[in-house]
Each structure stands twice: as C-alpha cells, then as structure tokens.
Scaffold this active site. Structure first.
Site, mmCIF file in Angstrom:
data_model
loop_
_atom_site.group_PDB
_atom_site.id
_atom_site.type_symbol
_atom_site.label_atom_id
_atom_site.label_comp_id
_atom_site.label_asym_id
_atom_site.label_seq_id
_atom_site.Cartn_x
_atom_site.Cartn_y
_atom_site.Cartn_z
ATOM 1 N N ILE A 99 -0.906 -0.841 10.593
ATOM 2 C CA ILE A 99 -1.663 -0.791 9.351
ATOM 3 C C ILE A 99 -3.041 -0.199 9.576
ATOM 4 O O ILE A 99 -3.604 -0.327 10.673
ATOM 5 C CB ILE A 99 -1.746 -2.206 8.709
ATOM 6 C CG1 ILE A 99 -2.440 -2.166 7.333
ATOM 7 C CG2 ILE A 99 -2.380 -3.205 9.651
ATOM 8 C CD1 ILE A 99 -2.329 -3.476 6.545
ATOM 9 N N CYS A 100 -3.572 0.439 8.528
ATOM 10 C CA CYS A 100 -4.928 0.987 8.484
ATOM 11 C C CYS A 100 -5.039 2.203 9.404
ATOM 12 O O CYS A 100 -4.379 3.199 9.186
ATOM 13 C CB CYS A 100 -5.947 -0.099 8.810
ATOM 14 S SG CYS A 100 -7.642 0.337 8.341
ATOM 15 N N ALA A 101 -5.839 2.143 10.423
ATOM 16 C CA ALA A 101 -5.985 3.261 11.356
ATOM 17 C C ALA A 101 -4.886 3.269 12.413
ATOM 18 O O ALA A 101 -4.615 4.309 13.020
ATOM 19 C CB ALA A 101 -7.353 3.200 12.036
ATOM 20 N N GLY A 147 1.013 0.527 6.828
ATOM 21 C CA GLY A 147 0.201 0.041 5.725
ATOM 22 C C GLY A 147 -1.095 0.820 5.637
ATOM 23 O O GLY A 147 -1.589 1.334 6.642
#
Length: 179
Positions: A99-101, A147
């Site tokens: 998720i994210c980076a 994500g």
C-alpha cells in the site's frame, strides 16, 4: 499466516488497520520487525512486533504485506532480505500486498508486469510494468493487492480479509466495525 513487515518509518495506519481487520476475521497475522527492536512509525507511534524477519516461515504463510510510509518503504526496499522474501512468496503463489509507496517496490522487483496496480499519487512511474489504476483505492489482480494511500487502509485491510477468508467474512468484519 499473514506477515506484515515493519521497517522504521512505516505508515502506522497502513500496517495497523489491516492487522486489526485481519485479526478480527480470525486470520493469523504477525507484525514482523526487520530490526528485532520496537519499530518507530512515521508519526511517532512505536510498535513492538510479534517476531523478527528471521522468524518468518513461508511454508506457513498465506500473504506478505508491505505498508508504505516515506522512510518506511525505502527502508523495506534497502533490505535485500525483504526483496528475497517477497520474490519467493510470489514464486510460491502466495498473496503479496502493498500500500501507498510500497507498490513501487513490487514494480522495481518486476512483480507487477501486466498487473493492474495503484500507489500513492505522483509515484505511478514506480509501478514498472503495471497497468496503472490511479483512481482506485485498492486494486486486486491475481495474487497481488495494492492500495493507494493511508486513506485506503480500511478498504485495503478488508480486501485482504476477502482474499483470504471470502466476501462473507469481509462483510461480517465490515459490519462489525460499522464501515
């Protein structure tokens, strides 16, 4: 077993919300420290992990999860043990989630080729080989789940539950937390 890897600087909500949701679904989940010490998050929340990276046993694993966080995902990416573990999990057909980076690590390691994926806005170039889905909060493609950001942490966690225990169980958890 789900292993959620924690490196210094991890984004707390991206690790802890999915952990909570998975455990509510009665899916065995362990927070894993790369350092063996309590792990400081990116917003000053320090977490004592359940185990160290050396204790991870892929023969018992169903899923590996990589949270984001500015310094956290970079610290995951600097550790060659993490890359080896994630690659081996993918080769064995286990679920891999980020998720994210952190999805950019999957891109760097060649695990997103031809897969739909999302990451933190502005980092899409790191999704090497992926079919980018920038307007999605969570994307599931085969055994890869990605994500978008901290704001997607609950949707991400519920998607992990659904992948491992089915939609009915995920819906039960969703109702239980009034989401």
């Amino acid at each position: 077993m789900v292993y959620i890897l924690l490196a210094p600087g991890f984004e707390e909500i991206e690790a802890l919300a999915p952990t909570d949701l998975l455990r509510r679904a009665e899916i065995e989940t362990a927070l894993v420290s790369l350092t063996g010490e309590p792990v400081p998050g990116s917003h000053g929340v320090t977490v004592t992990a359940d185990m160290t990276l050396e204790e991870v046993n892929l023969s018992q694993a169903e899923m590996i999860v990589l949270p984001g966080g500015g310094p956290g995902y970079k610290n995951l990416g600097k550790d060659p043990r993490v890359e080896r573990l994630v690659r081996e999990a993918a080769e064995k057909g286990l679920w891999v989630a980020a998720i994210c980076a952190a999805p950019t690590l999957l891109g760097r390691w060649g695990l997103l080729e031809g897969k739909r994926a999302v990451c933190y806005p502005g980092m899409e170039e790191g999704l090497a080989g992926a079919v980018r889905q920038p307007d999605s909060g969570v994307v599931r493609d085969g055994k890869i789940i990605t994500g978008r950001a901290a704001g997607s942490a609950f949707e991400f966690g519920l998607t992990l539950v659904e992948a491992l225990a089915g939609k009915a169980r995920a819906d039960e958890v969703r109702r239980g937390i009034v989401y």
